[in-house]
Structure formats: structure tokens, C-alpha cells
Motif scaffolding. Structure first.
Motif, short mmCIF file in Angstrom:
data_model
loop_
_atom_site.label_atom_id
_atom_site.label_comp_id
_atom_site.label_asym_id
_atom_site.label_seq_id
_atom_site.Cartn_x
_atom_site.Cartn_y
_atom_site.Cartn_z
N ARG A 95 -21.76 -17.21 35.52
CA ARG A 95 -21.73 -18.32 34.54
C ARG A 95 -21.08 -17.72 33.22
NH1 ARG A 95 -24.92 -22.84 34.85
NH2 ARG A 95 -24.76 -23.52 36.94
N ILE A 96 -21.27 -16.54 32.88
CA ILE A 96 -20.65 -15.91 31.74
C ILE A 96 -19.07 -15.75 32.12
CG2 ILE A 96 -20.45 -13.73 30.54
CD1 ILE A 96 -23.57 -13.22 30.89
N GLY A 97 -18.89 -15.14 33.43
CA GLY A 97 -17.44 -15.04 33.92
C GLY A 97 -16.54 -16.27 33.62
N GLU A 98 -17.34 -17.47 34.12
CA GLU A 98 -16.56 -18.94 34.14
C GLU A 98 -16.60 -19.23 32.67
OE1 GLU A 98 -18.19 -20.51 38.56
OE2 GLU A 98 -19.15 -20.98 36.48
N ASP A 99 -17.47 -19.00 31.89
CA ASP A 99 -17.41 -19.95 30.47
C ASP A 99 -16.45 -19.02 29.70
OD1 ASP A 99 -18.13 -21.45 28.32
OD2 ASP A 99 -19.81 -20.41 27.76
N LEU A 100 -16.51 -17.44 29.72
CA LEU A 100 -15.67 -16.76 28.80
C LEU A 100 -14.44 -16.28 29.31
CD1 LEU A 100 -18.40 -14.69 27.28
CD2 LEU A 100 -17.58 -17.03 26.36
N ASP A 101 -14.09 -17.05 30.89
CA ASP A 101 -13.01 -16.39 31.35
C ASP A 101 -12.69 -15.11 31.49
OD1 ASP A 101 -10.51 -16.95 32.84
OD2 ASP A 101 -9.39 -16.87 30.98
N ALA A 102 -13.64 -14.42 32.05
CA ALA A 102 -13.81 -12.77 32.10
C ALA A 102 -13.50 -12.51 33.51
CB ALA A 102 -15.14 -12.53 31.74
N SER A 103 -12.97 -11.07 33.45
CA SER A 103 -12.54 -10.52 34.76
C SER A 103 -13.85 -9.80 35.46
CB SER A 103 -11.57 -9.63 34.71
OG SER A 103 -11.76 -8.41 33.72
N LEU A 104 -13.71 -9.33 36.67
CA LEU A 104 -14.72 -8.57 37.16
C LEU A 104 -15.11 -7.27 36.32
CD1 LEU A 104 -17.06 -7.80 39.31
CD2 LEU A 104 -15.07 -6.85 40.76
N GLU A 105 -13.95 -6.62 35.82
CA GLU A 105 -14.10 -5.40 35.16
C GLU A 105 -14.79 -5.80 33.72
OE1 GLU A 105 -10.78 -4.81 37.85
OE2 GLU A 105 -11.31 -6.46 36.53
N GLN A 106 -14.62 -6.85 33.18
CA GLN A 106 -15.46 -7.40 32.08
C GLN A 106 -16.73 -7.47 32.26
OE1 GLN A 106 -12.58 -10.61 30.76
NE2 GLN A 106 -12.08 -9.36 28.56
N LEU A 107 -16.93 -8.12 33.25
CA LEU A 107 -18.36 -8.40 33.80
C LEU A 107 -19.17 -7.14 34.04
CD1 LEU A 107 -18.29 -11.34 36.23
CD2 LEU A 107 -18.81 -11.47 33.64
N GLN A 108 -18.60 -6.15 34.53
CA GLN A 108 -19.04 -4.88 34.70
C GLN A 108 -19.44 -4.21 33.35
OE1 GLN A 108 -15.89 -3.67 37.48
NE2 GLN A 108 -17.54 -2.07 37.83
N TRP A 109 -18.57 -4.36 32.15
CA TRP A 109 -18.85 -3.90 30.88
C TRP A 109 -20.10 -4.68 30.12
CZ3 TRP A 109 -18.38 0.38 29.22
CH2 TRP A 109 -17.20 1.43 29.64
N VAL A 110 -20.18 -6.05 30.79
CA VAL A 110 -21.15 -6.75 30.08
C VAL A 110 -22.62 -5.94 30.33
CG1 VAL A 110 -22.41 -8.81 30.06
CG2 VAL A 110 -19.96 -8.88 29.86
N SER A 111 -22.50 -5.44 31.66
CA SER A 111 -23.87 -4.97 32.14
C SER A 111 -23.68 -3.49 31.61
CB SER A 111 -23.86 -4.99 33.60
OG SER A 111 -24.82 -4.22 34.13
N ASN A 112 -22.66 -2.79 31.77
CA ASN A 112 -22.67 -1.31 31.60
C ASN A 112 -22.44 -0.88 30.00
OD1 ASN A 112 -22.92 -0.49 34.24
ND2 ASN A 112 -20.54 -0.29 34.63
N GLY A 113 -22.07 -2.07 29.54
CA GLY A 113 -21.97 -1.62 27.76
C GLY A 113 -23.41 -1.31 27.25
N TYR A 114 -24.36 -2.17 27.81
CA TYR A 114 -25.73 -2.01 27.38
C TYR A 114 -26.26 -0.65 27.92
CZ TYR A 114 -30.61 -3.17 27.39
OH TYR A 114 -31.90 -2.92 27.10
N LEU A 115 -25.96 -0.54 29.37
CA LEU A 115 -26.46 0.76 29.82
C LEU A 115 -26.00 2.01 29.44
CD1 LEU A 115 -26.42 -0.74 33.56
CD2 LEU A 115 -28.59 -0.02 32.03
N LEU A 116 -24.69 1.93 29.07
CA LEU A 116 -24.03 3.08 28.56
C LEU A 116 -24.59 3.48 27.14
CD1 LEU A 116 -21.74 5.26 28.26
CD2 LEU A 116 -20.32 3.48 27.43
N SER A 117 -24.68 2.58 25.99
CA SER A 117 -25.43 3.20 24.89
C SER A 117 -26.64 3.45 25.00
CB SER A 117 -25.01 2.10 23.85
OG SER A 117 -25.72 0.72 24.27
N LEU A 118 -27.65 2.63 25.90
CA LEU A 118 -29.09 2.98 26.17
C LEU A 118 -29.24 4.33 26.88
CD1 LEU A 118 -31.80 2.46 26.31
CD2 LEU A 118 -31.55 1.00 28.52
N ALA A 119 -28.32 4.83 27.78
CA ALA A 119 -28.36 6.08 28.50
C ALA A 119 -28.11 7.20 27.57
CB ALA A 119 -27.67 5.97 29.84
N SER A 120 -26.79 7.01 26.72
CA SER A 120 -26.49 8.01 26.07
C SER A 120 -27.34 8.46 24.77
CB SER A 120 -24.89 7.48 25.50
OG SER A 120 -24.07 7.26 26.49
#
Length: 476
Positions: free
Chosen positions: A42-67
Motif C-alpha cells: 500500500r505504501i508503494g501504491e500511495d507514494l508511487d514507490a519503486s521496489l528499491e524504495q520499498l527495500q529502503w523503507v524496511s532497510n533504512g530502519y534496520l540499517l541505523s538500528l544495526a549500525s
């Protein structure tokens, strides 16, 4: 309070407050590492996001958390675990609002990165408060309660996310964090302060920067390899060089963020290596499954979330009993059998397609997967902390949490590349279906590797030493 003379018991008023605050706080961060997966479509549809951007929606959080989890654990040991924990809860609430109000995909990604920074302060603090507050005789029981209920929070994420997305909006996946954060802060005021009495002033800022650059560079390279191969190659180089520099820095600093001496324990090293493989698979399975259920099987967000309910049920009913069993027989067998059961469930999940038969294609596989997860979560946490000295409770917790998030982070970044998915492929059922099947096979292989590693390297406590017992958790 000096953590070496902690005397709080599980049944005391203070003990219940410590457990409640720790479980609520860690659940905030754990939920947001899984609940967003159901909302991605739904985020992808609503914000017109690509798969790469959806990966970053998940991974942006995980990246700073893990780092930054290591830094969060170190700050808690030095400046007070409750204090840093509460700072993290406040930051998490504010950044959750930013996520919920984000008007574009890039803004959401930036808010998710900031949210992960806050989570890096509260996650290690939640477990370190338990380790530093409870009396040694009650500590393992408290860890088991935290682990079991925390596992339930992780598993309930897709269900809760699906209901919020379908009944209200994907934005409430983030805004729901506000009331939970307020309750957590109220309860945390009753938690006694603990810290490492041997801690030195300051912190390892160079190590924190190098760790973030290492994980960030590698993650960016994996996600952008197809779209921007030149930039991705340069990013990979930066990530690898930063990773090497991080190791050198930690070995040379008198007071490193990550004490290399921790890894002198084979038990500690092996448990964290097993964590990396297992949580990489867990992150991959949850990321791909909820997209497969919506893109290929045609389920709505609520239905996709409900479909994952067997994991929640198994964790709720059996996480405590699994911990109690491991307390009697030691961690080696549960940490071996658990990942192998998860691998069997993952292989069965590979059959999910457009002709969906829920009970055979999803319910049974996820029941097997949840059984394996319930068997391994509590023994893994206890094995990691038992292998580290008490005064490094925050750092040890931080290491294990960082490794777990890094595993999920790298899996979500690498698996789409490895199975040939990019761009808007998450909206193309015939393309995503083929990639999903390959991804499930990779996840099963990671789980088998985690089980074999545990069997070969994890050891049960010697009979002449006190054994850790986990009991009284959810489901007992």
C-alpha cells in the motif's frame, strides 16, 4: 545501582515494572521491524514507490538500528541504562509521527532511518536493564519472559499491520506507536538505574561512524546494483574498507565500543554467527511472504496479516515451554532443532502461489516455522548473555541485536538482487512469483546453516556450573 549487586526479584513490584518497561520498549522496535512489511504494498501504491524504495523503507530502519545498537548498549552501560532507554523511547515516538505524516517515499525513508537511531538506544537498554537489575537467581527467568513476549510482539506485527492498513491507513502503522511509547515512559520511571561501574567517560565515535559506513555501504550496493552499477560498486568498496577499518579501530582503542575480548568466548561468537544466519532468513521470509500473499495470491493487507497468525500462536503458547526445556537440557539441541524446523516450514511456504490453499500452503508451514522459532529464541538470548560478563550486559545485548538486525538488513537488500527482482516487479505477479520461490530456497539454506553451526559449536553448560533456567514465560 551497581549491576554486580542487583537484588530485584521477578515477583517483586520493582521486578514487574522492569519487565513491563523492557517488554513494552523492545516491542516498539521489534514490531516496527516486521509490521511495516504488510504495509509495503500500500505504501508503494500511495507514494508511487519503486521496489528499491520499498527495500529502503524496511532497510533504512534496520540499517541505523544495526549500525548504532552497539553504541546504544555502550552508552547505556556508561551513562545509565534506564536513562538511555527512555531517551530512545521519546525519540522513537517523535520519529514515528514523522513516518506517519511522510508525504513522499524519500521523506519516509529518512524518517525510518531516524526511527532506527532511536530504536538503537532503547533495544539494548531493555535487556541490559534486566541483566543489571535482577538478582542472578531470577535473571534467567526474567530473560525468558522478556524473550518469549518479545517474540510474540515480533510475530504479531504482520497481523496488526494488516488490520491497520486495511481498516484505517498504512500511516497508522507508525502512529500507533505513540500511546505505547507513553505507557512505556510511565512504567520506566519505576525502574532503578543501573550502569557499568568500570565504564570510562566518552564513547567510541570513530567506531560508530565506521560501523555505520560499513553496513550502509554494503547495503546500498546490494539494493542499487542493478539500477546504478557504477555507484553501487563504489559504495561496496567504501563499505568493505570501512568494515576493515572498524575492526582495526576496535582492536587498537583502549575503550572500544565493541570489546574484542567478548569474541574470545567461542560460545558468544558461535551464538552470534547463528543469529546472523537465522535472522537473515527470518527477515527474508517475512519480507517476501507478505508481498507474495498480496501480489500473487491476491489477498488484502488484513488477510495477509491474518495469514501469519500461526507464528504468533506458536510463540505465545510455546516460547516459555521451549525456554524451560532448554534450561533442563542446555541450549545446543534447541538452537539446532529450532532453525531446522524453520527451514522445513520455509520450504513448505515456497508452494504459495495464485491458487492458494491457506491451511496446507500457509497455516501448516507457518505452524512448523513458529514451532522452530519458539524453540530457539529464548535459548539463543540466554546463551549470548551467559557467555559475557555482567558488566558488559549492555554491549553484549547490543552485539546480538545488531547482528540480528544486520542479518535481516542484508537479506532484504541481497535477496531481490539474487533472485532477479527490481523496479516495480512487486506489482507484476508472474515475475514476483518466480523470484519468491527462489528466495524461499535461499532462506531455507540459511536456516539449515544456522542449525548445523549450533550443533557443531554451541556447548551446554558444564555440569559443575550453575545452569540457566528459563521458565514462567508466556504460555506457562
Amino acid at each position: 545501582m551497581d549491576p554486580t549487586c542487583a537484588e530485584v526479584t521477578v515477583g517483586s513490584r520493582t521486578g514487574r515494572a522492569v519487565l513491563a518497561a523492557a517488554i513494552l520498549g523492545s516491542s516498539l522496535a521489534l514490531l516496527d521491524s516486521t509490521v511495516v512489511n504488510v504495509a509495503l504494498h500500500r505504501i508503494g501504491e500511495d507514494l508511487d514507490a519503486s521496489l528499491e524504495q520499498l527495500q529502503w523503507v524496511s532497510n533504512g530502519y534496520l540499517l541505523s538500528l544495526a549500525s548504532l545498537t552497539l553504541l546504544g548498549g555502550s552508552l547505556g552501560d556508561r551513562f545509565g541504562r534506564r536513562r538511555i532507554f527512555m531517551v530512545g523511547v521519546v525519540g522513537f515516538a517523535l520519529t514515528s509521527v514523522a513516518c506517519g505524516l511522510a508525504p513522499t517515499a524519500p521523506v519516509l525513508i529518512l524518517a525510518r532511518i531516524a526511527q532506527g537511531v532511536s530504536a538503537a538506544l532503547l533495544v539494548p537498554g531493555s535487556l541490559a536493564m534486566i541483566q543489571g537489575t535482577f538478582a542472578p537467581a531470577d535473571r534467567s527467568r526474567a530473560i525468558g519472559t522478556w524473550s518469549g513476549l518479545g517474540g510474540v510482539a515480533t510475530a504479531v506485527g504482520p497481523f496488526l499491520g494488516g488490520w491497520l492498513v486495511q481498516a484505517v491507513s498504512w500511516r497508522w502503522v507508525f502512529l500507533i506507536n505513540l500511546p505505547v511509547a507513553v505507557v512505556t515512559l510511565v512504567v520506566a520511571r519505576r525502574v532503578p538505574e543501573t550502569r557499568d561501574p568500570a565504564a570510562v567517560p566518552g564513547f567510541d565515535s570513530i567506531g560508530a561512524v565506521l560501523g555505520a559506513l560499513g553496513l550502509g555501504g554494503i547495503t546500498y550496493a546490494l539494493i542499487q546494483w542493478t539500477a546504478e552499477p557504477g555507484v553501487a560498486a563504489a559504495s561496496l568498496g567504501v563499505g568493505l574498507v570501512s568494515g576493515v577499518a572498524f575492526v582495526i579501530n576496535e582492536r587498537r582503542r583502549p575503550h572500544p565500543m565493541l570489546p574484542p575480548a567478548l569474541f574470545a568466548s567461542r560460545q558468544f561468537s558461535a551464538a552470534n554467527a547463528m543469529t546472523l544466519l537465522t535472522y537473515a532468513a527470518l527477515g527474508g521470509v517475512l519480507f517476501f511472504l507478505v508481498l507474495q500473499l498480496q501480489t500473487v495470491a491476491g489477498l488484502g493487507p488484513l488477510e495477509a496479516g491474518l495469514a501469519t497468525l500461526p507464528i504468533t500462536v506458536m510463540m505465545l503458547l510455546l516460547a516459555g515451554r521451549g525456554g524451560a526445556l532448554a534450561g533442563r537440557i542446555g541450549p545446543r539441541l534447541p538452537m539446532t532443532v529450532g532453525p531446522l524446523l524453520c527451514a522445513v516450514g520455509t520450504l513448505l511456504l515456497s508452494r504459495v502461489d495464485e491458487d492458494l490453499h491457506y491451511w496446507t500452503d500457509v497455516a501448516v508451514p507457518l505452524t512448523v516455522f513458529g514451532l522452530g522459532l519458539a524453540a530457539l529464541v529464548a535459548p539463543l538470548t540466554a546463551a549470548v548473555l551467559a557467555a559475557a560478563p555482567d558488566h558488559h550486559a549492555g554491549v553484549a545485548s547490543g552485539v546480538n541485536n545488531a547482528v540480528a538486525r544486520a542479518g535481516s538488513l542484508l537479506a532484504v537488500a541481497a535477496l531481490p538482487l539474487m533472485v532477479g527482482l527490481t523496479g516495480a516487479d512487486y506489482q507484476r505477479p508472474e515475475v514476483f512469483d518466480a523470484g519468491y520461490r527462489s528466495a524461499m530456497l535461499w532462506c531455507a539454506a540459511l536456516l539449515v546453516g544456522g542449525g548445523l553451526l549450533s550443533w557443531l559449536l554451541i556447548r551446554n553448560p558444564d555440569s559443575d556450573r550453575p545452569t540457566w533456567v528459563i521458565e514462567g514465560t508466556a504460555g506457562d
